[in-house]
Design a protein around this motif. Structure first.
Motif, PDB file in Angstrom:
ATOM      1  N   LYS A  99     -12.585 124.156  64.187  1.00  0.00           N
ATOM      2  CA  LYS A  99     -12.458 122.734  63.882  1.00  0.00           C
ATOM      3  C   LYS A  99     -13.708 122.024  64.365  1.00  0.00           C
ATOM      4  CE  LYS A  99      -9.319 118.818  64.731  1.00  0.00           C
ATOM      5  NZ  LYS A  99      -8.059 118.423  65.412  1.00  0.00           N
TER       6      LYS A  99
ATOM      7  N   THR B 287     -16.455 118.276  63.956  1.00  0.00           N
ATOM      8  CA  THR B 287     -16.632 116.879  63.581  1.00  0.00           C
ATOM      9  C   THR B 287     -17.916 116.748  62.776  1.00  0.00           C
ATOM     10  OG1 THR B 287     -15.510 116.154  65.594  1.00  0.00           O
ATOM     11  CG2 THR B 287     -16.859 114.523  64.447  1.00  0.00           C
TER      12      THR B 287
ATOM     13  N   LYS C 212     -12.999 114.914  60.775  1.00  0.00           N
ATOM     14  CA  LYS C 212     -12.737 116.256  61.267  1.00  0.00           C
ATOM     15  C   LYS C 212     -12.560 117.211  60.085  1.00  0.00           C
ATOM     16  CE  LYS C 212     -12.205 114.887  65.628  1.00  0.00           C
ATOM     17  NZ  LYS C 212     -13.095 115.301  66.733  1.00  0.00           N
TER      18      LYS C 212
END
Length: 401
Positions: free
Chosen positions: A148, A150, A121
């Protein structure tokens, strides 16, 4: 814990395994310790995850079951003894964009090679801010464009990161620029949030716990800040820390802390209150760790603790000050803070009444060393100084952005 809980590489069941410890309510360290890796041999072969599970918030009559007096609900508390967490680190802990990434893009270009891997992340700082110090926490998402994501993959040279989902906003990027004979890196900050050691509140990161009630880390205890910690007899909750042979001691490097803090609480998500004989925390530190989603002030160094080192940590999505030092003699160095919000509940519609609602990335009393920090993508202030006016060498303040 009056003995010790230890995990080192030779304890790992296999390469890449995850060792999990699930706790229903609290962990209380009294003259014992938790030792995961150490400075010279950080945890490398496996991961360690401590989850302080989410209680049944729907039944408020049961909340008392999860309280450890006099500290908090759902806590890891070091009244005496040691918490020592050392995990191998991703490198680097943060980078900057070298080119602007448009909304909808699925890859970003970085200014240095990284060893980050798929599944990790990251958080990307917003570079557009509509409003500062808005009056309601409901406006945090409206005015904040940090994100945020991945990682899907990383290029062979380590400088291009592909994401699993497109960017929601554009993020400014640039090569270093020179101003006044100094070179400045000015692209949006990108911080990595993963660590080998993770401590969380047992809640999926897409779900917010009711009432903003995360878990807390407490180290030390003084009567001025926690009513009841200086009374009682041996064996009772609240037995004074100073009576133990091993006062609270904290050494943390390479850990991820998720879903911490409790909304509208005046104590910190990480509360440092009277470490090492209630006078000095020399030798105690929090370094190279990541803090992801905190529901009130992040790290709070109380006036009872001095000599703490808070260094090279990354913070994302903090509802309050990320770092607050109410004492002097501490070092706050090289931390990167992405997204600090207006605190929820108590600050809604009453912003001008409470100073705690006027939050900062870093709030420090005079007499601290505050250097090399970056506060990015914030609807609050970057830095606030508290206490007496700085005189002479009362505070070292340099190279902060």
């Amino acid at each position: 814990i009056e003995g010790s809980l230890q995990l080192f590489d030779h304890h790992c069941p296999c390469e890449g395994a995850i060792v999990r410890l699930n706790v229903e309510s609290n962990v209380w360290i009294r003259n014992g310790g938790i030792l995961i890796g150490n400075e010279t041999h950080p945890l490398t072969r496996c991961k360690f995850r401590l989850s302080i599970g989410a209680p049944p918030f729907g039944d408020v009559t049961q909340m008392g079951r999860y309280r450890l007096d006099p500290w908090a609900f759902r806590s890891l508390t070091v009244e005496s003894g040691m918490l020592s967490l050392h995990g191998a680190l991703p490198r680097p802990l943060w980078a900057r964009l070298t080119a602007t990434a448009a909304a909808g893009a699925t890859s970003i270009a970085l200014d240095q090679a990284v060893d980050w891997t798929a599944g990790m992340k990251i958080a990307i700082a917003g570079t557009t801010r509509a409003t500062m110090y808005h009056e309601s926490s409901t406006q945090n998402d409206e005015n904040e464009q940090s994100e945020k994501h991945t990682i899907a993959s990383v290029s062979a040279d380590g400088r291009t990161v592909t994401l699993t989902a497109p960017l929601a906003f554009a993020h400014y990027g640039s090569t270093p620029q020179t101003l006044g004979n100094r070179t400045h890196r000015i692209g949006a900050e990108v911080i990595v949030l993963d660590r080998k050691i993770c401590l969380d509140g047992g809640v999926d990161d897409r779900t917010e716990p009711p009432f903003g009630a995360g878990w807390k880390l407490n180290a030390g205890c003084t009567e001025g800040n926690h009513e009841g910690c200086a009374i009682g007899v041996n064996g009772e909750v609240g037995f004074p820390m100073r009576a133990f042979e091993k006062p609270g001691f904290l050494q943390i490097s390479g850990a991820l802390f998720q879903d911490m803090g409790q909304a509208a609480d005046q104590h910190g998500s990480v509360e440092l209150d009277g470490l090492v004989d209630r006078v000095t925390a020399a030798g105690s530190y929090i370094r190279s760790s990541a803090f992801d989603r905190m529901f009130n002030t992040g790290i709070f160094i109380r006036d009872t603790t001095t000599g703490m080192t808070i260094q090279n940590n990354t913070f994302f999505n903090v509802s309050g000050d990320a770092i607050r030092a109410a004492s002097s003699g501490n070092t706050i160095d090289g931390n990167v803070i992405v997204r600090s919000n207006t605190p929820i509940q108590v600050c809604d519609k009453v912003y001008f009444i409470f100073w705690d609602c006027r939050t900062a990335g870093i709030r420090a009393h005079s007499g601290n060393r505050v250097v090399n920090n970056v506060v990015a993508s914030s609807v609050t202030a970057g830095y606030i100084t508290d206490g007496d006016l700085c005189t002479g060498n009362a505070m070292q303040w340099s190279n902060n952005y």
